[in-house]
Design a protein around this motif. Structure first.
Motif, PDB file in Angstrom:
ATOM      1  N   GLU A   1      15.690  31.388  59.962  1.00 15.69           N
ATOM      2  CA  GLU A   1      16.348  30.316  60.704  1.00 15.69           C
ATOM      3  C   GLU A   1      15.841  30.212  62.139  1.00 15.69           C
ATOM      4  O   GLU A   1      16.380  29.452  62.936  1.00 15.69           O
ATOM      5  CB  GLU A   1      17.861  30.532  60.686  1.00 15.69           C
ATOM      6  CG  GLU A   1      18.450  30.389  59.291  1.00 15.69           C
ATOM      7  CD  GLU A   1      19.960  30.527  59.283  1.00 15.69           C
ATOM      8  OE1 GLU A   1      20.583  30.533  60.357  1.00 15.69           O
ATOM      9  OE2 GLU A   1      20.518  30.637  58.188  1.00 15.69           O
ATOM     10  N   ASP A   2      14.809  30.974  62.467  1.00 10.08           N
ATOM     11  CA  ASP A   2      14.253  30.967  63.815  1.00 10.08           C
ATOM     12  C   ASP A   2      13.107  29.966  63.912  1.00 10.08           C
ATOM     13  O   ASP A   2      12.226  29.929  63.052  1.00 10.08           O
ATOM     14  CB  ASP A   2      13.735  32.354  64.205  1.00 10.08           C
ATOM     15  CG  ASP A   2      14.837  33.388  64.268  1.00 10.08           C
ATOM     16  OD1 ASP A   2      15.963  33.029  64.677  1.00 10.08           O
ATOM     17  OD2 ASP A   2      14.575  34.550  63.917  1.00 10.08           O
ATOM     18  N   TYR A   3      13.120  29.186  64.987  1.00 13.30           N
ATOM     19  CA  TYR A   3      12.050  28.249  65.286  1.00 13.30           C
ATOM     20  C   TYR A   3      11.252  28.841  66.443  1.00 13.30           C
ATOM     21  O   TYR A   3      11.825  29.204  67.471  1.00 13.30           O
ATOM     22  CB  TYR A   3      12.617  26.898  65.740  1.00 13.30           C
ATOM     23  CG  TYR A   3      13.300  26.116  64.650  1.00 13.30           C
ATOM     24  CD1 TYR A   3      14.567  26.461  64.195  1.00 13.30           C
ATOM     25  CD2 TYR A   3      12.687  25.016  64.085  1.00 13.30           C
ATOM     26  CE1 TYR A   3      15.201  25.732  63.207  1.00 13.30           C
ATOM     27  CE2 TYR A   3      13.322  24.267  63.101  1.00 13.30           C
ATOM     28  CZ  TYR A   3      14.574  24.632  62.666  1.00 13.30           C
ATOM     29  OH  TYR A   3      15.190  23.908  61.689  1.00 13.30           O
TER      30      TYR A   3
ATOM     31  N   MET B   1      14.872  26.048  54.732  1.00  5.46           N
ATOM     32  CA  MET B   1      14.791  27.318  55.445  1.00  5.46           C
ATOM     33  C   MET B   1      14.837  28.444  54.425  1.00  5.46           C
ATOM     34  O   MET B   1      15.678  28.439  53.528  1.00  5.46           O
ATOM     35  CB  MET B   1      15.957  27.461  56.423  1.00  5.46           C
ATOM     36  CG  MET B   1      16.110  26.295  57.397  1.00  5.46           C
ATOM     37  SD  MET B   1      14.735  26.094  58.485  1.00  5.46           S
ATOM     38  CE  MET B   1      15.154  27.258  59.737  1.00  5.46           C
TER      39      MET B   1
ATOM     40  N   GLY C   1      15.537  22.526  66.813  1.00  8.04           N
ATOM     41  CA  GLY C   1      15.476  23.963  66.527  1.00  8.04           C
ATOM     42  C   GLY C   1      14.845  24.750  67.663  1.00  8.04           C
ATOM     43  O   GLY C   1      15.177  25.914  67.891  1.00  8.04           O
TER      44      GLY C   1
ATOM     45  N   LYS D   1      14.550  32.731  54.448  1.00  8.27           N
ATOM     46  CA  LYS D   1      14.390  33.924  55.279  1.00  8.27           C
ATOM     47  C   LYS D   1      13.255  34.828  54.806  1.00  8.27           C
ATOM     48  O   LYS D   1      12.850  35.728  55.520  1.00  8.27           O
ATOM     49  CB  LYS D   1      15.700  34.696  55.369  1.00  8.27           C
ATOM     50  CG  LYS D   1      16.199  35.255  54.065  1.00  8.27           C
ATOM     51  CD  LYS D   1      17.531  35.936  54.251  1.00  8.27           C
ATOM     52  CE  LYS D   1      18.075  36.397  52.904  1.00  8.27           C
ATOM     53  NZ  LYS D   1      19.393  36.970  53.040  1.00  8.27           N
TER      54      LYS D   1
END
Length: 134
Positions: free
Chosen positions: A109-111, A6, A57, A8
């Motif tokens: 960290e967003d899916y 991951m 996720g 950012k």
């Protein structure tokens, strides 16, 4: 800690180049100013652990990642899809990655499951200086 890295400052896209939505979103991500990594699941082996992490996720079951209305899926599994277990769904994605329902983007960290090329626009940065992102 998951097996998928991951970052950012990077968008990672899992897509299939064997469908039009995947091709369109891949083109969008390449034109993005943000650092990106595209993983074509039709050409790159994605492990069961990675598929499971992507599903987790997205807060979905692995079966939800498979295009169950795709003709190839219907021809092979048809009425028997109710009998498939989690490992069966993983094997489908590993052996027939073109059955990935929608591309999946990881932004920090967003899916995000991208159901259309237009849905990716909110992750792109403006092309012209001085224009505000809406």
């Amino acid at each position: 800690m998951g097996v998928i890295a991951m970052d950012k400052r990077q968008i990672t896209l899992y897509y299939s180049s064997e469908n039009s939505i995947g091709k369109q979103i891949h083109a969008y991500i390449q034109s993005s100013k943000k650092k990106n990594l595209a993983v074509d699941v039709s050409k790159t082996n994605v492990t069961g652990t990675q598929w499971a992490e992507l599903a987790d996720g997205l807060d979905k079951e692995i079966r939800d990642l498979v295009a169950q209305d795709h003709p190839d899926f219907l021809e092979t599994y048809g009425e028997n899809k109710q009998e498939l277990e989690e490992n069966d769904w993983l094997k489908i994605l590993e052996k027939e990655p073109h059955l990935l329902k929608y591309p999946i983007a990881l932004d920090g960290e967003d899916y995000i499951e991208l159901e259309s090329a237009a849905s990716f626009k909110k992750f792109m940065e403006p092309d012209s200086a001085g224009l505000k992102k809406s």
